[in-house]
Motif scaffolding. Structure first.
Motif, PDB file in Angstrom:
ATOM      1  N   ARG A   8      -1.566  -4.792  -0.279  1.00  0.00           N
ATOM      2  CA  ARG A   8      -0.100  -4.814  -0.190  1.00  0.00           C
ATOM      3  C   ARG A   8       0.425  -3.637   0.614  1.00  0.00           C
ATOM      4  N   VAL A   9      -0.132  -2.446   0.358  1.00  0.00           N
ATOM      5  CA  VAL A   9       0.426  -1.260   1.024  1.00  0.00           C
ATOM      6  C   VAL A   9      -0.175  -1.055   2.415  1.00  0.00           C
ATOM      7  N   GLU A  10      -1.422  -1.470   2.607  1.00  0.00           N
ATOM      8  CA  GLU A  10      -2.034  -1.333   3.932  1.00  0.00           C
ATOM      9  C   GLU A  10      -1.429  -2.346   4.896  1.00  0.00           C
ATOM     10  N   LEU A  11      -1.245  -3.569   4.439  1.00  0.00           N
ATOM     11  CA  LEU A  11      -0.834  -4.664   5.317  1.00  0.00           C
ATOM     12  C   LEU A  11       0.606  -5.090   5.051  1.00  0.00           C
ATOM     13  N   ALA A  12       1.393  -4.189   4.486  1.00  0.00           N
ATOM     14  CA  ALA A  12       2.779  -4.516   4.143  1.00  0.00           C
ATOM     15  C   ALA A  12       3.536  -5.060   5.344  1.00  0.00           C
ATOM     16  N   PHE A  13       4.289  -6.102   5.150  1.00  0.00           N
ATOM     17  CA  PHE A  13       5.200  -6.688   6.147  1.00  0.00           C
ATOM     18  C   PHE A  13       4.456  -7.303   7.331  1.00  0.00           C
ATOM     19  N   GLU A  14       3.159  -7.577   7.155  1.00  0.00           N
ATOM     20  CA  GLU A  14       2.393  -8.239   8.212  1.00  0.00           C
ATOM     21  C   GLU A  14       2.090  -9.694   7.837  1.00  0.00           C
ATOM     22  N   ASN A  15       2.909 -10.243   6.941  1.00  0.00           N
ATOM     23  CA  ASN A  15       2.844 -11.655   6.543  1.00  0.00           C
ATOM     24  C   ASN A  15       1.585 -12.026   5.757  1.00  0.00           C
ATOM     25  N   HIS A  16       1.023 -11.063   5.028  1.00  0.00           N
ATOM     26  CA  HIS A  16      -0.161 -11.366   4.235  1.00  0.00           C
ATOM     27  C   HIS A  16       0.153 -11.568   2.755  1.00  0.00           C
ATOM     28  N   ARG A  17       1.223 -10.959   2.280  1.00  0.00           N
ATOM     29  CA  ARG A  17       1.429 -10.815   0.846  1.00  0.00           C
ATOM     30  C   ARG A  17       1.403 -12.146   0.076  1.00  0.00           C
ATOM     31  N   ILE A  18       2.147 -13.144   0.541  1.00  0.00           N
ATOM     32  CA  ILE A  18       2.229 -14.391  -0.233  1.00  0.00           C
ATOM     33  C   ILE A  18       0.867 -15.068  -0.295  1.00  0.00           C
ATOM     34  N   HIS A  19       0.145 -15.042   0.828  1.00  0.00           N
ATOM     35  CA  HIS A  19      -1.181 -15.674   0.851  1.00  0.00           C
ATOM     36  C   HIS A  19      -2.165 -14.890  -0.022  1.00  0.00           C
ATOM     37  N   ASP A  20      -2.034 -13.559  -0.003  1.00  0.00           N
ATOM     38  CA  ASP A  20      -2.907 -12.724  -0.835  1.00  0.00           C
ATOM     39  C   ASP A  20      -2.680 -13.024  -2.320  1.00  0.00           C
ATOM     40  N   GLU A  23      -7.334  -6.073  -9.095  1.00  0.00           N
ATOM     41  CA  GLU A  23      -5.945  -5.623  -9.111  1.00  0.00           C
ATOM     42  C   GLU A  23      -5.712  -4.487  -8.098  1.00  0.00           C
ATOM     43  N   GLN A  24      -6.648  -3.530  -8.067  1.00  0.00           N
ATOM     44  CA  GLN A  24      -6.523  -2.424  -7.104  1.00  0.00           C
ATOM     45  C   GLN A  24      -6.606  -2.924  -5.674  1.00  0.00           C
ATOM     46  N   LEU A  25      -7.465  -3.892  -5.446  1.00  0.00           N
ATOM     47  CA  LEU A  25      -7.629  -4.431  -4.100  1.00  0.00           C
ATOM     48  C   LEU A  25      -6.342  -5.124  -3.643  1.00  0.00           C
TER      49      LEU A  25
END
Lengths: 278, 477
Positions: free
Chosen positions: B416-428, B409-411
């Motif tokens: 989310r906050v390190e890579l915000a808005f770099e198109n990773h969130r949905i895949h993560d 959960e922490q990871l």
């Protein structure tokens, strides 16, 4: 006359229609212009275990051509939501059934089993170092000359044994002559990505020498330079009295590490290895 | 039959247009370009450049022809805006469908993305089919083409699921190959083979705009993590990148985005400011009414809260209040016109012709993937090698409290906050097995209509229609 005939025909037609309608009710024949349900629903779903709670599952509804859904989670719980989620009270195998229906009342069911089981957190392996104190007959089968587990002729000559009542443990210790031509090497099994601590005692028989214990990732080493360069942890010391030394390392991706011991310039003694999970 | 022929003709026109030599840079003067088959190594290099061009896409504010491919420039619509990180400002139109999880098979961005990825693949196939023409630099050319093809398939399989597998140049008559969906597992095998080959053939590069060994290793690690298998191999690949010491975190988070030749970025899509052929418009679209939209990729309340609570120094360089509309929050990572209060210089004199690159892979992603590989699908780890990588990312953000364990959960929050808005969130979210839960809660809180089938995009209706029944639609559409 003309009027009469027309009326009769009309009545006849009317009766005909009534009969035809009732026939349709009985036999369920398609009406003119009606079509069969060419896109009947097909139920399907996938199940995902919650990352943090082994007893919670989410179910993704992957059905096609359906409008209403009925979930049976296999433990008595049910739902009519599109996607599903359920927490199971006990471990076991459960059959989840999804019934998908379309607006014509055609249904399709799909079932799949899940096994709810609390994942065991396997304890990290505590590594076994054979002939850890270089004693005779200390192999598990009661044999051995105190150094059989430490040989690797590709890397260097086999160690000698120092027999004395004043070694840190038992009556024998490993002995590395001053020319540095002999090494000790042993591969041990452990759990990947776990922090371990190895302890040992060593001393040099005079000043200006050094003794090194190195931990190498994996095993199968055949070249001393390659082996020395690969060390993930090592300690080199020059103490002239027996000194208890601790070597901490992380096993990394491998389930095997190798212990390599070598010396330079002055004769070295090494004894009493232990290994533990940190 | 007649209609069918007309549609086929249309597809021909589309693919010819996208292969046009408009976007070639530098434009070769003495070689055959366009649709002539490559006949020597110089030609092959030109085709390879156009593989990158296909991913780069066209700036739709500079070149306004319809049906061009916009590649990386529109990816945020189909990824970030489909997640709980961003939304449109107005909620309207085709872009708004991603906010509310009501994406239609006719959605233009979905079709554009699909087309763009196949454009990368088609051009890469042309390179690989003729790789024997390369006599001096064959390994590098092949490695780059394989990397790009793998990246495009990775994007497709993550967003669409089973997709047609085109592994060689095909003719327009080969309807079956074009429209037969191949199981994801086979697509993944194909991607893995391409990336393994690319990693063995490529070396280091002077610019992150070209594929390198580290780029291939990093994406391959992410493929393994996505498959939730081979965690050990993923860990080894990531450790090779770390051990190479070719890359390091930028000391100032802002410089990752505004000092582009930095040592953190491993693979980026390059853009050139004020160039009609190589600039981008996504920077303008993310502002208030500067591009064609009134503003897209605006930050959700949920992402604002996450950045404020967990972002540390990163929050201020990730989001800002929209000065023109203080109730709204914009993304800071790609500003074309700078922000004096944040010490960010403009990247272009004309915001609609911006030069900010798009980062596909950077070193902090490698470090966080390293933690993920060690976690290996488990809920928590205390292993010191994982803690070290995790701590390194947090230290840069000014969060120097000592990490003693990392939970899954922490990871996910850290990513989310390190890579915000770099198109990773949905895949993560999907990779961590958290997508359905998180997006259901997000959807309910915002009155959207999420269901699990929204985790895959619809196959473009245009393609479904052309396929004469061969190309089946994803469930839920």
């Amino acid at each position: 006359m003309r009027y009469f005939i027309t009326t009769r025909k009309f009545v006849f037609l009317l009766i005909g229609m009534v009969i035809s309608v009732s026939c349709e009710n009985e036999l369920d024949l398609p009406e003119a212009g009606s079509r069969a349900d060419t896109m009947p629903p097909e139920a399907n779903f996938s199940a995902t275990r919650d990352v943090n709670n082994f007893d919670i599952y989410t179910f993704s509804n992957l059905s096609t051509s359906a409008t209403t859904y009925a979930w049976d989670y296999g433990d008595g719980n049910t739902a009519t939501t599109i996607d599903g989620q359920n927490q199971y009270a006990a471990e076991g195998v459960y059959t989840i059934t999804l019934t998908a229906s379309d607006a014509l009342g055609v249904t399709s069911t799909f079932s799949s089993d899940i096994e709810v089981i609390e994942p065991e957190e396997p304890d990290a392996i505590i590594p076994v170092i054979l002939e850890a104190s270089f004693e005779d007959n200390s192999l598990p089968d009661g044999t051995g000359d105190g150094r059989d587990s430490w040989r690797n002729s590709d890397l260097g000559g086999v160690i000698q044994i120092n027999t004395s009542s004043s070694v840190p443990d038992g009556g024998q210790a490993a002995k590395f002559p001053s020319d540095g031509s002999r090494i000790a090497y042993q591969e041990i099994e452990l759990t990947p990505n776990t922090d371990y601590r190895i302890t040992y005692s060593y001393r040099l028989e005079g000043s200006g020498g050094e003794a090194t214990v190195a931990i190498l990732p994996g095993g199968g080493y055949t070249d001393l330079t390659v082996a020395k360069d690969a060390a993930i942890a090592e300690f080199t010391g020059s103490a002239e009295d027996y000194t208890l030394t601790t070597l901490d390392f992380n096993s990394g991706v491998s389930s095997t590490v190798s212990i390599l011991i070598y010396n330079a310039n002055v004769e070295a003694r090494v004894d009493n290895f232990t290994a533990a999970v940190q | 039959m007649k209609t069918y022929k007309i549609l086929i003709m249309l597809l021909v026109v589309v693919s010819f247009t996208s292969c046009g030599d408009d976007f070639l840079e530098p434009v070769p003067t003495a070689v055959s370009v366009g649709d002539t088959f490559p006949t020597n190594e110089t030609d092959l290099e030109s085709v390879l450049t156009r593989v990158y061009d296909a991913l780069q896409g066209v700036n739709s504010l500079e070149i306004t022809d319809n049906n061009l491919n916009h590649g990386q420039q529109i990816e945020f619509y189909v990824t970030e805006m489909l997640s709980d990180n961003t939304r449109t400002k107005s909620g309207e139109g085709e872009a708004g469908q991603f906010d509310s999880f009501t994406v239609q098979p006719t959605n233009g961005f979905v079709f554009d993305y699909y087309r763009s990825m196949y454009s990368v693949i088609t051009r890469a196939n042309l390179v690989l089919e003729n790789i024997d023409l390369a006599v001096t630099d064959g390994d590098r050319i092949e490695g780059e083409a394989r990397f790009m093809r793998a990246l495009a398939y990775f994007n497709l399989v993550r967003s669409f699921g089973d997709v047609p597998l085109i592994d060689r140049p095909i003719l327009i008559e080969d309807v079956e190959t074009q429209f037969t969906r191949v199981p994801s597992s086979e697509i993944y095998s194909f991607i893995v083979a391409d990336l393994q080959s690319a990693a063995s053939k490529l070396g280091s590069t002077t610019t992150a705009n070209r594929a390198s060994k580290a780029a291939a290793q990093g994406i391959l690690a992410k493929v393994y993590l996505t498959q939730r298998s081979n965690y050990g191999e993923a860990q080894s690949l990531l450790e090779e990148i770390i051990a190479s010491q070719e890359y390091a975190l930028e000391s100032d988070f802002r410089d990752v985005f505004y000092n582009e030749a930095n040592g953190e970025n491993i693979f980026t899509v390059g853009y050139v400011a004020s160039s009609s052929l190589d600039s981008q418009n996504f920077s303008a679209e993310m502002l208030n009414g500067v591009g064609r939209t009134s503003g897209v990729n605006y930050v959700t309340d949920e992402a604002i809260a996450a950045l404020d609570e967990f972002g540390g120094d990163r929050a201020q360089y990730s989001k800002r209040v929209d000065a023109g509309q203080p109730t709204q929050t914009q993304v800071v990572k790609y500003l074309p016109n700078g922000d004096a209060s944040l010490g960010i210089e403009p990247t272009s004199s004309d915001p609609t012709s911006a030069g900010n690159d798009w980062i596909i892979l950077r070193y902090s992603d490698v470090l966080l993937m390293h933690v993920e590989a060690i976690l290996a699908g488990g809920a928590v780890t205390q292993s010191s090698n994982a803690l070290e990588s995790f701590q390194e990312v947090r230290n840069r953000a000014g969060l120097t409290d000592i990490v003693e364990e990392v939970t899954s959960e922490q990871l996910l929050i850290e990513r989310r906050v390190e890579l915000a808005f770099e198109n990773h969130r949905i895949h993560d979210l999907k990779r961590f097995g958290a997508a359905q839960q998180v997006l259901t809660d997000f959807s309910n809180a915002n009155g959207h209509s999420f269901s699990a089938t929204d985790l895959l995009l619809p196959l473009p209706q245009f393609e479904v229609n052309l396929s004469n029944g061969l190309l089946t639609q994803n469930p839920g559409y």
